[in-house]
Design an enzyme around this catalytic site. Sequence first.
Site, short mmCIF file in Angstrom:
data_model
loop_
_atom_site.label_atom_id
_atom_site.label_comp_id
_atom_site.label_asym_id
_atom_site.label_seq_id
_atom_site.Cartn_x
_atom_site.Cartn_y
_atom_site.Cartn_z
N ARG A 4 -3.68 7.87 12.67
CA ARG A 4 -2.54 7.92 12.03
C ARG A 4 -1.66 6.61 12.67
O ARG A 4 -0.96 6.01 12.12
CB ARG A 4 -1.66 8.94 12.01
CG ARG A 4 -0.46 9.00 11.05
CD ARG A 4 0.37 10.12 10.55
NE ARG A 4 0.11 11.36 11.37
CZ ARG A 4 0.95 11.37 12.39
NH1 ARG A 4 1.84 10.67 12.91
NH2 ARG A 4 0.57 12.58 12.96
N LYS A 37 -4.19 -5.91 -4.63
CA LYS A 37 -4.39 -6.87 -5.66
C LYS A 37 -5.32 -8.32 -5.22
O LYS A 37 -6.51 -7.77 -5.09
CB LYS A 37 -2.96 -7.49 -6.12
CG LYS A 37 -2.03 -6.29 -6.36
CD LYS A 37 -2.11 -5.37 -7.28
CE LYS A 37 -1.17 -4.16 -7.64
NZ LYS A 37 0.17 -4.35 -7.37
C1 LIG Z 1 1.22 -3.88 -7.01
C2 LIG Z 1 2.40 -4.36 -6.37
C3 LIG Z 1 3.05 -3.48 -5.48
C4 LIG Z 1 2.56 -2.12 -5.08
O1 LIG Z 1 1.32 -2.10 -4.49
P1 LIG Z 1 0.36 -0.71 -4.50
O2 LIG Z 1 -0.79 -1.15 -3.92
O3 LIG Z 1 -0.09 -0.39 -5.76
O4 LIG Z 1 1.07 0.56 -3.89
C5 LIG Z 1 4.21 -3.77 -4.73
N1 LIG Z 1 4.56 -5.18 -5.13
C6 LIG Z 1 4.03 -6.26 -5.95
C7 LIG Z 1 4.44 -7.27 -6.44
C8 LIG Z 1 2.87 -5.57 -6.47
O5 LIG Z 1 2.34 -6.04 -7.61
#
Ligand SMILES: *Cc1c(COP(=O)(O)O)cnc(C)c1O
Length: 393
Positions: free
Chosen positions: A54, A204
């Site tokens: 962790r 992403k």
């Molecule tokens: C998807 C996203 C998040 C959150 O990310 P997760 O990995 O889904 O928790 C935060 N900020 C932006 C701009 C995003 O596109």
Amino acid sequence: MTYRPNLVRRTPFPDSVSRAVVTPLQPSVVYSSPDPDALDDQYEGRAKGYTYGREGHPNADVLAQMIDRLEGGEGGIVTGSGMSAVTATLLGLLSAGDHIVGGNQLYGRSLRMLTRDLPRWGITATLADPTDVAAMEAAITPDTRLLLVEVVSNPTLRIADMAGIERLARERGLILVVDNTFTTPYGYPAFVKGADVVIHSVTKLLAGHSDVTLGYILARDPAQRTAIYDTFVTLGLTPSPWDCWMAERGLYSFDMRFERAQTNAAALAEAVADHPAIAAVIYPGRADHPDHARARTLLGGQFGNMLSFRLHGGREAANALTRAAPQIAFAPTLGDIGTTLSHPASSSHRGLTEEGRAELGITEGFFRVSVGCEPIDLLRSDIIRALDAVAKG
Ligand SMILES: *Cc1c(COP(=O)(O)O)cnc(C)c1O
């Protein structure tokens, strides 16, 4: 009794004079030290070593160092999701009584955190338009400690006045936190440009294959970095070693993927602009985009892989589009290697009233496209065929 070997005892990993080319995957949660003195040395920073998963592990550190190189900093922290990166940053840096100014079109969950969760812990927020630095400045109060912005807004793709916001944060002594998920350091090197903290949803574009959920935090000031790290460990926002290993693998091709996706997005924006099914195309690379001039100076010579459009017609037209484009995943995400279509009215922005959506220009016919890396001819023909079906009704 029959003979039984001690299967509980771990078998040593084989020695090899040659080394693996690929980063080993290390799922161990615990690490054993030779004696308590050695553990003291580790905890006091006199010796380098891992103790408990962790608190950190090698696969997270390898990935963090790769993203550090992209952003141009060091000491980044990989977390279990983009939202956990937002959470650790805000809870690590703020206390009850503090106030934040946030962009008014932040990622939906970040907006929820600012407006619904943080107030329960005594931290308040005001939302303001980050394309207008005077509006950001007007939202500052004597309790304001931090500005949270994204460079490109979702889904209307407005471009924040980053130079103005960086200046404002410096002049007023505020911590500038940039969620750089949409732009990536190639689109906008937020840390090099002066952000105090940069956050990513690694889920992403950076990981790029929609198969891991991860986040990342880079902080400039060592005291702020420590505060964020301690909150991350306490809240248990640990990333899985497997996810880190997968994201590392994805990141090797990030450069090529992003280049290709941006080129595709520009070509697609041109190809659909005059289609009879389309009422408007929103793409920062087009001269009719409200922030086109800013996008030219800010976004590294390209305009990102995101494009949005508004169809003539409402939900029926929207349903017709996704049904006529089965090759393109209709999914509320972005940054995948393949093109994905999202429909804010039924997903990210469904919590808003119809009037609230209308204020942002989000109609039932509004789509956001995260353009991927398909051969452009195939992508173009898939989209045009779907738009033709919408136009036929
Ligand atoms: C998807 C996203 C998040 C959150 O990310 P997760 O990995 O889904 O928790 C935060 N900020 C932006 C701009 C995003 O596109």
